[in-house]
Design a protein around this motif. Structure first.
Motif, PDB file in Angstrom:
ATOM      1  N   TRP A 419       0.829  -1.202   0.000  1.00  0.00           N
ATOM      2  CA  TRP A 419       0.000   0.000   0.000  1.00  0.00           C
ATOM      3  C   TRP A 419       0.868   1.258   0.000  1.00  0.00           C
ATOM      4  O   TRP A 419       0.596   2.211  -0.744  1.00  0.00           O
ATOM      5  N   LYS A 423       0.791   3.945  -2.949  1.00  0.00           N
ATOM      6  CA  LYS A 423       0.408   5.322  -2.622  1.00  0.00           C
ATOM      7  C   LYS A 423       1.512   6.311  -2.990  1.00  0.00           C
ATOM      8  O   LYS A 423       1.233   7.413  -3.497  1.00  0.00           O
ATOM      9  N   ARG A 457      -6.650   4.814  -6.447  1.00  0.00           N
ATOM     10  CA  ARG A 457      -6.038   4.654  -5.131  1.00  0.00           C
ATOM     11  C   ARG A 457      -7.057   4.156  -4.112  1.00  0.00           C
ATOM     12  O   ARG A 457      -6.764   3.266  -3.306  1.00  0.00           O
ATOM     13  N   ALA A 461      -6.935   0.533  -2.243  1.00  0.00           N
ATOM     14  CA  ALA A 461      -6.937   0.404  -0.788  1.00  0.00           C
ATOM     15  C   ALA A 461      -7.981  -0.609  -0.329  1.00  0.00           C
ATOM     16  O   ALA A 461      -7.715  -1.455   0.533  1.00  0.00           O
TER      17      ALA A 461
END
Length: 693
Positions: A419, A423, A457, A461
Motif C-alpha cells: 500500500w 500510494k 487509489r 486500498a
C-alpha cells in the motif's frame, strides 16, 4: 554455538547412516529368495492357532490398547508451568552450594588437560592470535587506504574496508591456530573465546557504521551543522560504549556457559553463571535508564522502567522465555523500528535517485527495513512459542489460532508495504507536472491521470484490505469460500436496498469512462457549476468561482456542460450610432484583434483573433454589430475586457459614437410644466423615503 554444532552434526550423520543402512538392509532382505517351509509344519502351525484354548491363552497375553490421554486444559498447562518454574528454581538453589567444589574440580581439569601444567597458556595463545590477526588487519587497511591523511571516506567504501579488515583478522587468527595440533579441550576453549572476540568486533563495527550513516543524515537535514553534531557525537559515544558492554557480556557469557560443562561443571551451575552474566546486562540497562543523554522521562517513569527490567530478569530466572521475549519486544522493538527506519532513510537519501525508481527505492528501503525488523521479531517469537502454543491454548485449534495470529502480522506487514509503495507512486505521478512545451494530447493525458488516479487509489486500498482480511482469516482456520459466497449475496441485498448509492457509483464509473470532466476543469450541470476539485466513489466536489463548494452525487449530475475543453468561442455585441462609419468600425476592430493576438500576454491563449462578423440588426438607438473571439478555455474573459477598453479608446479617437438608449419628448409649455411638476413630486418622495430610513 561451537559446543552445540558437533553433537548436532553427529546426530544428523548418525541418522543419515542409520537410514541408509536400514534402506540397504531392507533392500537386500527383499532381494533374498524366500526360505522354503515344509508343508507339514505349516499345517501343524495353522491347526495350533485354530485351537480354542490357544486362542484364549493368546488373548490373555495381549495387553489392552492404551487409551489416548485427554487433551490438556488451560489449568493443566498453568499447573505444568508452575511445576517447571518450581523445579528450575529448586535446581538453581541446589546448584549454588556446589559451586566451590565444582570450581576446584574445574581448576584441576584446566590445569591438567588445558594448560598442561603451564598457567596462563590459554591467555598467552589468545594474545598471540589476536596480535597475528591485528598485524594482518593493519596490512590490509594500509593497502586499502588511498591516502593516510584523508579522513573523509565514503561510508560505502568504509564499510567494505571494515569487512575486509575483519575478515582478514578472523582468517589470520583462526588459521594460525588451526595450523598446529592442539589438545582437543584446549582447541575448543581457544576457538570459542576467539569466536566471541571476533563477534564482538563485528558488533562494534556494525554499530559504528550505523551511527555514521545516521550522523550523515543529521548533518544533511540540519540547518545548523555546528551545535547538533556535538550532541549527536556525545549520544553516539554513550550508546556505542553501552552496546559494546552488553555485547561483551552476552558473547563472552555465552562462551563461558558453553565451555563450563566441558571442564566439569554441571548444567545447573552453568545456568547460575549465565544468570550472573544476565545481572551484568541488567546493571547496564538500569544505568542506561538513569544516565542516557537527552532523557526527558520523569523519575517515576524511570523507576517503573527499572522495575520492568528487574521483572524481565526474574522471568529469565524462572525460565519463562516467552514472557521474557514479549517484554523485550515491548521495550526494544519500537525503538529498533525507529532506529532502523532512520538509518534506512539516510541510506535512501544517499542513493539520490529521482523519478519513479527513486520513489520506489525510498519506500522499499525505509518501509522494507522496518517490516524486516518486525518480521524477524515475529519469526523468532513464533520459533519460541512453537511448542508452547498448543499447551497454552489447550488444543490443536488453539495452536492454529496462535500461529495464525503470528502469520497475520506478516500479512499486514506485506500489505502495508504494498500500500505504501502504491500510494507513493500515485502521489509522485499526480505531482508530476507536464514538461514545458507539451502538446495538447500530453496535457489532456496528464489531466486525465490526475482525475483517475485518486479513484484508483481508493479502489486499490479497498482491494488490499479485503485480500489481507481474507488471508488472515484463512490463516486462522476460517473457511473463506462461504464468506465470499455470503458476501456476494449480501452485496446483492445491499444493492437492492441502496439503489441510490449504486446509481451514484455506476454513474461515476461511466462519467470517468466517457472522460466527461477532469480535475481542474470548470463544468456546469443544472444549478451546479464550478471547478472540479476532487472525486470520491459516489460524488464530485465543485468549487464555485465565488468560493462555495458543492458536493454533488454522480447520480444527480445529468447532462454536464464542460467549459474547459479544447477551445471556447466568445461572441460580443456592440451598438454604434446611425451617423457612425460602419466600415471604419470594422477596420478598427480587426486592427485591435491583431494587436491583442500579437501581445505576449495574450498571444499563447488566442486561437483566432477578434474580428467583426458584420451588422447584426438595426436597433432603436443604433446599429448592432456582432464580434467573435476564439481562445483557450478560461482565458477569454481577460482578452474580452482588454478588447472593450481598446475599442472605446479607438472609437473616441476616430469619432465613432457608441449608441445609448435615449427618450425624446416633444410638446407645448403645459406638457413641460406637467413634466417638471412630476419630477419635483418624484424628488420629494425620494427625500421622504431617505428621511424615514
Amino acid at each position: 554455538m561451537s559446543n552445540a554444532l558437533p553433537p548436532l552434526i553427529g546426530i544428523v550423520l548418525s541418522a543419515v547412516v542409520a537410514i541408509f543402512l536400514w534402506v540397504l538392509l531392507g533392500t537386500a532382505w527383499a532381494q533374498q529368495p524366500p526360505v522354503g517351509v515344509p508343508p507339514e509344519k505349516a499345517r501343524q502351525f495353522l491347526d495350533l492357532l485354530s485351537d480354542p484354548e490357544v486362542k484364549v491363552w493368546l488373548e490373555g497375553k495381549i495387553p489392552p490398547a492404551a487409551e489416548e490421554p485427554p487433551a490438556a486444559s488451560l489449568v493443566d498447562a498453568i499447573s505444568s508451568w508452575e511445576a517447571a518454574v518450581h523445579a528450575r528454581l529448586g535446581a538453581l538453589a541446589g546448584a549454588i552450594p556446589r559451586i566451590p567444589q565444582e570450581l576446584a574440580n574445574a581448576a584441576g581439569v584446566v590445569s591438567r588437560d588445558v594448560n598442561s601444567g603451564r598457567p596462563g597458556l590459554v591467555i598467552l595463545i589468545l594474545s598471540v592470535l589476536i596480535a597475528v590477526g591485528s598485524g594482518a588487519e593493519w596490512l590490509v587497511r594500509r593497502a586499502l587506504a588511498r591516502d593516510g591523511s584523508d579522513r573523509t571516506v565514503d561510508p560505502g567504501q568504509a564499510a567494505l574496508s571494515e569487512v575486509a579488515a575483519l575478515l582478514t583478522f578472523a582468517l589470520a587468527g583462526i588459521g594460525s591456530f588451526l595450523a598446529f595440533e592442539w589438545p582437543p579441550l584446549l582447541r575448543r576453549i581457544v576457538l570459542t573465546l576467539l569466536l566471541a572476540f571476533i563477534a564482538l568486533r563485528v558488533v562494534r563495527a556494525i554499530v559504528r557504521l550505523l551511527f555514521g550513516l545516521a550522523g550523515a543524515g543529521n548533518r544533511r537535514s540540519t540547518e545548523t551543522p555546528t551545535a547538533i553534531p556535538v550532541a549527536v557525537e556525545i549520544a553516539q559515544r554513550f550508546w556505542f560504549r553501552r552496546v559494546s558492554l552488553i555485547a561483551g557480556f552476552l558473547l563472552f557469557g555465552w562462551a563461558l556457559v558453553s565451555l563450563m560443562p566441558s571442564i566439569g561443571f554441571s548444567i545447573d551451575v552453568a545456568w547460575v553463571a549465565a544468570l550472573f552474566c544476565g545481572l551484568g546486562m541488567l546493571a547496564i540497562g538500569i544505568e542506561i535508564v538513569w544516565r542516557r543523554p537527552a532523557r526527558t522521562a520523569s523519575a517515576a517513569r524511570q523507576s517503573l522502567l527499572t522495575l520492568y527490567l528487574i521483572a524481565l530478569w526474574l522471568a529469565w530466572v524462572a525460565g519463562l522465555l516467552g514472557v521474557l521475549w514479549l517484554g523485550l519486544y515491548e521495550l526494544l522493538l519500537p525503538a529498533a523500528v525507529r532506529g532502523v527506519g532512520n538509518v534506512a532513510q539516510a541510506i535512501a537519501g544517499r542513493a539520490q535517485r529521482s523519478g519513479a525508481l527513486g520513489t520506489m527505492l525510498n519506500v522499499i528501503i525505509v518501509r522494507g527495513a522496518r517490516a524486516a525488523v518486525i518480521g524477524a521479531a515475529v519469526a523468532w517469537l513464533a520459533y519460541l512459542w512453537r511448542i508452547r502454543a498448543a499447551a497454552l491454548a489447550g488444543s490443536e485449534a488453539g495452536a492454529i489460532v496462535i500461529s495464525g495470529l503470528l502469520n497475520s502480522i506478516i500479512v499486514l506487514l506485506v500489505a502495508d508495504l504494498l500500500w505504501q509503495l502504491a500510494k507513493a507512486l500515485i502521489a509522485y505521478r499526480m505531482e508530476l507536472a507536464p514538461k514545458d512545451g507539451s502538446n495538447a494530447d500530453d496535457l489532456a493525458r496528464s489531466d486525465r491521470l490526475r482525475t483517475l488516479l485518486p479513484i484508483f487509489r481508493n479502489v486499490l486500498a479497498v482491494f488490499i484490505a479485503a485480500v489481507s482480511v481474507l488471508t488472515i482469516l484463512s490463516g486462522l482456520g476460517v473457511q473463506i469460500a462461504p464468506l465470499i459466497a455470503g458476501a456476494g449475496i449480501f452485496g446483492v441485498a445491499v444493492g437492492f436496498g441502496s439503489q441510490t448509492l449504486v446509481k451514484d457509483i455506476l454513474s461515476g464509473v461511466f462519467y470517468m469512462v466517457d472522460d466527461a470532466f477532469r480535475v481542474g476543469e470548470y463544468i456546469q450541470s443544472g444549478s451546479y457549476k464550478g471547478t472540479v476539485e476532487s472525486f470520491s466513489l459516489r460524488s464530485v466536489r465543485l468549487r464555485h468561482h465565488r468560493g462555495p463548494i458543492f458536493t454533488v452525487p454522480f447520480g444527480e449530475l445529468g447532462a454536464v456542460q464542460n467549459m474547459s475543453r479544447d477551445w471556447v468561442m466568445d461572441k460580443m455585441a456592440l451598438s454604434i450610432t446611425y451617423d457612425s462609419d460602419v466600415d471604419l468600425a470594422r477596420r478598427l476592430i480587426k486592427k485591435i484583434g491583431q494587436e491583442l493576438a500579437a501581445d505576449p500576454e495574450f498571444a499563447a491563449d488566442t486561437i483566432e483573433p477578434l474580428k467583426m462578423q458584420g451588422v447584426d440588426s438595426f436597433g432603436d438607438s443604433g446599429i448592432d454589430l456582432r464580434m467573435k473571439l476564439m481562445t483557450k478555455p478560461g482565458t477569454q474573459f481577460g482578452i474580452k475586457r482588454r478588447a472593450f477598453m481598446m475599442i472605446k479608446k479607438a472609437f473616441d479617437e476616430n469619432g465613432i459614437k457608441i449608441a445609448v438608449p435615449t427618450v425624446h419628448v416633444e410638446g407645448g409649455s403645459d406638457n413641460a410644466a406637467a413634466a417638471q411638476q412630476l419630477l419635483k413630486m418624484k424628488q420629494a418622495a425620494e427625500l421622504a423615503a431617505n428621511s424615514g430610513t
